[in-house]
Design a protein around this motif. Sequence first.
Motif, PDB file in Angstrom:
ATOM      1  N   TYR A 274       0.931  -1.189  -0.012  1.00 33.10           N
ATOM      2  CA  TYR A 274       0.038  -0.225  -0.025  1.00 33.10           C
ATOM      3  C   TYR A 274       0.983   1.374   0.093  1.00 33.10           C
TER       4      TYR A 274
ATOM      5  N   LYS B 150      -0.930   5.427  -3.674  1.00 29.93           N
ATOM      6  CA  LYS B 150      -2.172   5.960  -4.603  1.00 29.93           C
ATOM      7  C   LYS B 150      -3.046   6.425  -3.462  1.00 29.93           C
ATOM      8  N   LYS B 151      -3.507   7.747  -4.100  1.00 31.86           N
ATOM      9  CA  LYS B 151      -4.488   8.687  -3.107  1.00 31.86           C
ATOM     10  C   LYS B 151      -5.957   8.197  -3.266  1.00 31.86           C
ATOM     11  N   ASP B 152      -5.877   7.682  -4.292  1.00 26.35           N
ATOM     12  CA  ASP B 152      -7.507   7.319  -4.552  1.00 26.35           C
ATOM     13  C   ASP B 152      -7.847   5.653  -4.325  1.00 26.35           C
ATOM     14  N   VAL B 153      -6.939   5.063  -3.751  1.00 27.03           N
ATOM     15  CA  VAL B 153      -7.027   3.506  -3.370  1.00 27.03           C
ATOM     16  C   VAL B 153      -6.662   3.277  -1.901  1.00 27.03           C
ATOM     17  N   GLY B 154      -7.672   2.850  -1.290  1.00 28.45           N
ATOM     18  CA  GLY B 154      -7.377   2.766   0.265  1.00 28.45           C
ATOM     19  C   GLY B 154      -6.682   1.360   0.748  1.00 28.45           C
ATOM     20  N   TYR B 155      -6.386   1.453   1.877  1.00 31.70           N
ATOM     21  CA  TYR B 155      -5.716   0.064   2.261  1.00 31.70           C
ATOM     22  C   TYR B 155      -6.606  -1.102   2.064  1.00 31.70           C
TER      23      TYR B 155
ATOM     24  N   THR C 134      -8.656  -1.877   0.164  1.00 37.19           N
ATOM     25  CA  THR C 134      -8.685  -1.976  -1.266  1.00 37.19           C
ATOM     26  C   THR C 134      -7.675  -2.931  -1.630  1.00 37.19           C
ATOM     27  N   ILE C 135      -6.553  -2.678  -1.180  1.00 36.85           N
ATOM     28  CA  ILE C 135      -5.376  -3.339  -1.547  1.00 36.85           C
ATOM     29  C   ILE C 135      -5.422  -4.850  -0.757  1.00 36.85           C
TER      30      ILE C 135
ATOM     31  N   LEU D 117      -7.695  -6.845  -2.908  1.00 31.69           N
ATOM     32  CA  LEU D 117      -7.115  -7.206  -4.057  1.00 31.69           C
ATOM     33  C   LEU D 117      -6.214  -8.400  -3.813  1.00 31.69           C
TER      34      LEU D 117
END
Length: 112
Positions: free
Chosen positions: A19, A24-29, A31-32, A35
């Motif tokens: 992370y 990435k400013k637009d993807v949260g922890y 979300t990672i 994925l």
Amino acid sequence: MEILQVLWNKGPCTVREVYETLDKKDVGYTTILKLMQIMLEKRMVSRDTSAKSHLYKATIGKEKIQHEFLDRFIETVYNGNTSRLIMQALGNHKASKEEIELIKQYLDNLQE
């Protein structure tokens, strides 16, 4: 692909390390994390749970995944027409003389 790039470049990492590396400013922890859990289910990564922080490691090789993605991309975007992909790539990107020479050598080897 970006997660795999981090794992290929850095080796085994925690979700937090991936992370922070992606930054990435637009993807949260979370979300990672999700994925990477999906990638674990698909056996693209493995997870070492022996420590408090779980370490994830790529289990699929860089060349193999690049080959699979390229095949899928050519089929989906170019209807399987490889020559259209190559012509567009060469038209959109100014290839150096060295790159053109390598392409020529590769094509010559295919004809043999």
